[in-house]
Enzyme design. Structure first.
Site, PDB file in Angstrom:
ATOM      1  N   GLU C 201     -89.387  21.608  -0.896  1.00 53.04           N
ATOM      2  CA  GLU C 201     -90.544  20.500  -0.309  1.00 53.04           C
ATOM      3  C   GLU C 201     -89.665  19.557   0.392  1.00 53.04           C
ATOM      4  O   GLU C 201     -89.708  19.447   1.338  1.00 53.04           O
ATOM      5  CB  GLU C 201     -91.178  20.638  -2.009  1.00 53.04           C
ATOM      6  CG  GLU C 201     -92.284  19.494  -0.858  1.00 53.04           C
ATOM      7  CD  GLU C 201     -92.396  18.106  -0.941  1.00 53.04           C
ATOM      8  OE1 GLU C 201     -93.305  17.389  -0.093  1.00 53.04           O
ATOM      9  OE2 GLU C 201     -91.077  17.283  -1.307  1.00 53.04           O
ATOM     10  N   GLU C 202     -88.263  19.546  -0.770  1.00 51.91           N
ATOM     11  CA  GLU C 202     -87.953  18.189  -0.055  1.00 51.91           C
ATOM     12  C   GLU C 202     -87.083  18.862   0.873  1.00 51.91           C
ATOM     13  O   GLU C 202     -86.086  18.111   2.093  1.00 51.91           O
ATOM     14  CB  GLU C 202     -86.894  17.927  -0.843  1.00 51.91           C
ATOM     15  CG  GLU C 202     -87.641  16.878  -2.626  1.00 51.91           C
ATOM     16  CD  GLU C 202     -88.606  16.000  -2.492  1.00 51.91           C
ATOM     17  OE1 GLU C 202     -88.174  15.423  -0.816  1.00 51.91           O
ATOM     18  OE2 GLU C 202     -89.011  15.488  -3.164  1.00 51.91           O
ATOM     19  N   HIS C 312     -86.980   9.283  -5.146  1.00 52.34           N
ATOM     20  CA  HIS C 312     -85.726   9.962  -4.614  1.00 52.34           C
ATOM     21  C   HIS C 312     -84.885   8.925  -4.542  1.00 52.34           C
ATOM     22  O   HIS C 312     -83.123   9.327  -3.974  1.00 52.34           O
ATOM     23  CB  HIS C 312     -86.168   9.994  -2.976  1.00 52.34           C
ATOM     24  CG  HIS C 312     -86.667  11.042  -2.416  1.00 52.34           C
ATOM     25  ND1 HIS C 312     -86.330  11.609  -1.180  1.00 52.34           N
ATOM     26  CD2 HIS C 312     -88.145  11.616  -2.923  1.00 52.34           C
ATOM     27  CE1 HIS C 312     -88.144  12.643  -1.403  1.00 52.34           C
ATOM     28  NE2 HIS C 312     -88.231  12.018  -2.447  1.00 52.34           N
TER      29      HIS C 312
END
Lengths: 358, 334, 344
Positions: C201-202, C312
């Site tokens: 996803e990132e 993050h």
């Protein structure tokens, strides 16, 4: 044909993104010496198919090889007082455009120059400034009226550069990104024609990579291969650039590693290179690879994908430089890899059996 | 047709909230097409059957124009009932000062600005707010997540027209007019009124997948180079519909571009060629749908795009309608 | 619940196997089928009772932001690049784990004593940082670590204040979503539920895209750990979400505009059952829903998220109350989907 000759003819052909037709003709001639079928799809991708010889007990499998045949270039935006304004197709460093020779593809092919003002008339301030795109122009040496007869908005402009053999094994020219990959694929097909392989090979020279990986996206969807390998160029070692960001020119295929690459595809390429004593390098890529591999990997329900990079200096200029032996090594590696493909590997990858619901 | 254009531009429809525009278009075309459906994203997809003609190969053609317009959405409400907002699509902050916005229920707000740190500070959206005239939070009926668009009446100044949301209601108007003209076509034609173009061509992605066309043409606006000190661009108001060669997102399929040019020439419709350096259209998304679609764009030259006062030339619009009728009426050269 | 184990698991984008293994062990007892696709998504099927023919995809991503080793330099220090979006300012003086052997390393920093006043004000670039694994030179390091190795922050999961029920740990974006999804797969619905633990996803919503294509769902819920910016600030135009205010529902972010029927369903369910919930500030962030809703002919989608502070970064923080309320809300909302109109 030898890789060097093929690369020379491909490099000197003109085919910016979206207008690859004349390169496609060369690709077709290069691939069809060793393949059985040829298709041009809606987007213009050149697809040669070399069928494998499989045991009837096993399902039909396929591998897609992708190298893009488009190059970066320019398009006319406006005719202005006998000069041509233009925009870029693909990612240019505007600094390399000054003083380049070009061909304007109007009614006829017109040689032209991207003009630069003489240093004598520049202020000290001017000399420190990058000339912005809307100040750059092409001069084809025609009068305003002649120009209007010959050229219209939207006409293609390509950069001119003859292929040059440097000392040693290195060669230099334009559009090695990524026609060198086309040469690698042709070399692979050639070697493969002397080997046995059970999987079908889709040799694809893709279009419009430089404008968003478009040819790879649509051809991977259309072909639906079981696995795919993209071949593209990678930044070669050069003065002033960190070793962390480059691979060695002449050091062999650079095998991509990271989220974009299926770990088992990578491992098998390494294993093949080792078994055949082909020099290789590791190219770590922490995210988007910016290559056709990035599009292929997520086509439909996903395709196990690998990326092989050709070490290349001065990317996206007219003096791209690489080592011919790297092209030959990649051709050999691809051929060995393909001839080794079997149903055991398909099972390791978890590939579905065609006709069964995954 | 001007009445139709006025109706369309004055309708409410920011990206994701296109229902009023869709309902209006549906009511105008439903009796003139063979089938109408709305897909999961909200695209309005109308189909006209092919009328076979001897010697002409029938193709599936998708014509796309987007229903959505740029707007804003409430992102935060402070204690004094001032509304902070986020843009929907490409909103230029400099056009917001003094603008009025309208919400789904027709209520209006004005856009205000914090005191600039220095007199010539450019406005940024994070330092602006909407004032709906509520005395305090108790009296406020708005909530976070409410969408709004700009409000500005349509003006007919003769050959030129001024309105908000010509981008891309003018494309919608052209498609609707083409439906109403009822050109007999040997092709199966899908008229697709897409959603969410301004936030990333999203409606075109899904509708192209569903329609699966052979050929597609987006009808949208483009910028011009005909105003004082404009970007160097050879597109002008009144020079005819523009046939796209390239924009920031795509290169038109050369065969489609040539087909448009040849048809315009054949019918004596003035046209201009367009190379646009900013922005793109639904054609970008349609082009890469499935295994690829031959895609092109007919553009209407538009001054002051993405402001509440966009300006177009009516003759360009009429030329675009004639061009489309001409395209649909004949066989394809590729 | 298994949030500790999930948070401490090693799983940067592209190397999610360890997380996948943990998830698989948890869900195996109560899902009907599962498979791992070519990109690495874990796709679990919980069959419906057969009363509804719908297919609903519920997704949470397994991957976290991390680092990749790109060079072992002559001194044996490891040069690296970020995987996913990391603010380089949070990297200084952090501990990391590298590769399959989870070799510990530290991101070194030049001591403050040796910096002039200008250098102290400068943001260090990732290119200028390196990891020290305590070895002596290139060859020594090369034996422990190789180019291409993945690395993640080394952060322990810990429960904080008992009253607030907050916890800290790494990768709560989106192991919180994974924890919610694991619980949801216990329930049998009228329709087939595809629980998808996605990868990558990132780095661009990569796993969700191919999973959505292969499943072709009729509706999708994306479970996330989302931005919670309820921190002391000079001027607060919005906290994005607030810790403790319950699950955050997305109306619009940079990746998609949520389906309004699904948003209303969640808001209505929360209100009817007295579950706290909040709307995430529109316009920020992006989730797997961005890829899923554009799959094939379009998929009505919504995102529901546990507010997570400091995402993050090496250490993030969430409230277990928010996590529990997200599970409650989804458990009560999912059964309603079988009869919900999704037409425009």
């Amino acid at each position: 044909m030898q890789s060097k000759e093929l690369l020379k003819s491909l490099s000197e052909a003109n085919g910016i993104s979206g207008y690859e037709a004349s390169v496609r003709d060369l690709v077709r001639a290069g691939f069809m010496q060793y393949a059985e079928e040829f298709v041009t799809d809606t987007m213009g991708n050149a697809i040669a198919i070399k069928r494998g010889q499989r045991d009837a007990a096993y399902p039909q499998r396929s591998i897609m090889l992708a190298g893009h045949m488009d190059e970066i270039g320019l398009l006319v935006t406006k005719l202005e007082k006998g000069f041509l304004r233009f925009t870029t197709v693909g990612g240019f460093d505007l600094r390399v455009l000054l003083g380049q020779e070009v061909i304007v593809h109007g009614r006829q092919e017109l040689p032209g120059i991207i003009g630069s003002r003489a240093p004598h008339v520049l202020s000290a301030e001017d000399r420190e400034r990058i000339v912005p795109l809307d100040h750059l122009f092409v001069d084809v040496g025609l009068t305003e009226d002649e120009l209007a007869q010959q050229v219209q908005v939207g006409d293609v402009v390509t950069l001119r550069r003859q292929f040059t053999e440097l000392s040693g094994d290195l060669v230099s020219g334009k559009a090695f990104d990524d026609r060198a990959a086309v040469a690698c694929i042709a070399e692979a097909l050639k070697q493969l024609s002397k080997m046995k392989h059970s999987w079908d090979v889709y040799a694809v020279a893709t279009v419009q990579e430089e404008t968003g990986l478009k040819g790879a996206m649509t051809s991977a969807f259309g072909l639906t291969p079981d696995i795919g390998i993209a071949i593209d160029v990678g930044h070669g070692d050069m003065p002033g650039v960190s070793e962390a960001d480059t691979v060695k020119v002449g050091g062999g295929p650079a095998l991509g590693f990271g989220p974009n690459i299926h770990p088992l595809m990578y491992a098998r390429l390494v294993q093949t290179a080792k078994a055949d004593e082909i020099a290789y390098q590791i190219d770590p890529i922490p995210g988007a690879s910016g290559t056709d591999a990035w599009a292929m990997q997520v086509a439909r329900a996903g395709i196990p994908t690998a990326l092989i990079s050709i070490p290349l200096r001065y990317m996206h200029t007219t003096v791209e430089t690489l080592a011919i032996k790297d092209i030959e090594r990649i051709g050999r590696l691809l051929a060995r890899f393909i001839s080794s493909l079997d149903e055991t590997f398909a099972e390791e990858l978890g590939l579905s059996i065609p006709g069964q619901i995954p | 047709m001007k009445k139709l254009i006025q109706q369309l531009t004055e309708e409410f429809g920011p990206s994701g909230y296109e229902a009023p525009v869709r309902d209006l278009i549906k009511s105008l075309i439903v009796r003139h097409v063979d089938e109408v459906r709305v897909d999961a994203m909200g695209n309005l997809i109308a189909r006209k059957k092919a009328v076979p003609q001897n010697g002409i190969a029938s193709r599936r053609i998708m014509l796309a124009a987007h229903m959505d317009e740029i707007g804003v959405m409430i992102s935060y409400i402070d204690d004094k009932a001032f509304l902070r907002f986020t843009p929907i699509g490409g909103v230029f902050p400099s056009t917001l000062l003094g603008s009025r916005v309208v919400f789904t229920d027709g209520s209006v707000g004005v856009i205000g600005r914090e005191k600039p740190d220095h007199p010539d500070e450019l406005p940024s959206i994070s330092k602006m707010f909407i004032d709906v005239g509520a005395k305090d939070r108790e009296h406020l009926t708005r909530k976070v997540g409410d969408p709004a668009t700009f409000t500005r009446p349509f003006v007919d100044i003769g050959e030129r027209l001024v309105a908000k949301a010509f981008d891309d209601r003018i494309g919608c108007a052209i498609l609707i007019q083409s439906i109403l003209n009822n050109t007999v076509s040997p092709h199966e034609v899908y008229y697709v009124f897409t959603v969410q173009e301004e936030v990333g061509l999203r409606g075109a992605v899904t509708s192209a997948y569903g329609v699966e066309p052979d050929v597609a043409i987006a009808v949208d606006i483009t910028l011009t180079g005909d105003t004082p000190e404009a970007q160097p661009m050879a597109v002008a108001l009144g020079a005819g519909p523009a046939i796209k060669v390239k924009d920031r997102g795509m290169l038109a399929h050369p065969a489609v571009k040539d087909w448009l040019v040849d048809t315009a020439k054949r019918l004596g419709i003035p046209y201009q060629l367009e190379v646009l350096e900013m922005g793109t259209t639904d054609a970008m998304a349609i082009q890469t749908s499935r295994a690829g679609v031959a895609a092109g764009v007919i553009s209407i030259a538009t001054r002051y795009a993405h402001t509440p006062s966009e300006m177009i030339d009516f003759a360009d619009v009429q030329g675009a309608v004639s061009l489309i009728d001409g395209l649909l009426g004949a066989g394809l050269p590729f | 619940m298994s949030l500790r184990e999930l948070s401490e698991a090693f799983g940067p984008s592209g190397n999610e196997a360890a997380v996948r293994q943990i998830v698989l062990e948890r869900i195996r007892p109560f899902v009907d089928e599962y498979r791992i696709d070519s990109i690495g998504n874990l796709i679990a099927l919980k069959r419906g009772t057969g009363q509804s023919s719908r297919k609903v995809m519920v997704a949470a991503h397994m991957d976290e932001v991390g680092l990749m080793i790109v060079q072992v330099d002559r001194g044996g220090y490891l040069r690296f690049r970020p995987i996913g979006g990391i603010d380089p300012r949070v990297l200084l003086a952090k501990k990391v784990l590298i590769g399959d052997q989870r070799i510990p390393g530290v991101i070194g920093v030049k001591p403050v004593h040796l910096l002039d006043s200008k250098a102290r004000q400068q943001v260090m670039k990732v290119e200028d940082l390196s990891i020290d694994i305590g070895t002596m030179g290139e060859d020594d390091s090369g034996r422990a670590v190789k180019v291409g190795d993945y690395a993640v922050f080394d952060t322990h999961y810990e429960e904080l204040g008992p009253a607030s029920r907050t916890v800290k740990g790494k990768a709560l974006d989106d192991r919180a979503g994974c924890a919610v999804l694991i619980e949801l797969l216990r329930d049998r619905q009228a329709y087939d539920v595809y629980g998808v633990f996605t990868v990558q996803e990132e780095v661009g919503l990569r796993g969700a895209r191919v999973a959505a294509y292969s499943i072709a769902p009729d509706a999708a819920f994306v479970l996330e750990g989302t931005i919670c910016d309820d921190l002391p600030k000079d001027k607060d135009q919005s906290p994005t979400t607030k810790l403790g205010d319950g699950p955050a529902i997305t109306v619009m972010d940079r990746s998609f505009i949520a389906n309004q029927s699904l948003v209303q369903l969640l808001l209505r369910t929360a209100e009817q059952n007295g579950i706290p919930c909040q709307l995430k500030q529109p316009g920020l962030g992006g989730t797997d829903a961005g890829a899923i809703h554009l799959s094939r002919e379009g998929v009505p989608s919504v995102a529901v998220a546990v507010p997570v502070r400091y995402l993050h970064s090496p250490v993030s923080l969430l409230s277990l109350d928010d996590l529990d309320n997200t599970i409650r809300l989804m458990r009560l909302a999912l059964p309603e989907v079988s009869s919900l109109s999704l037409a425009h």
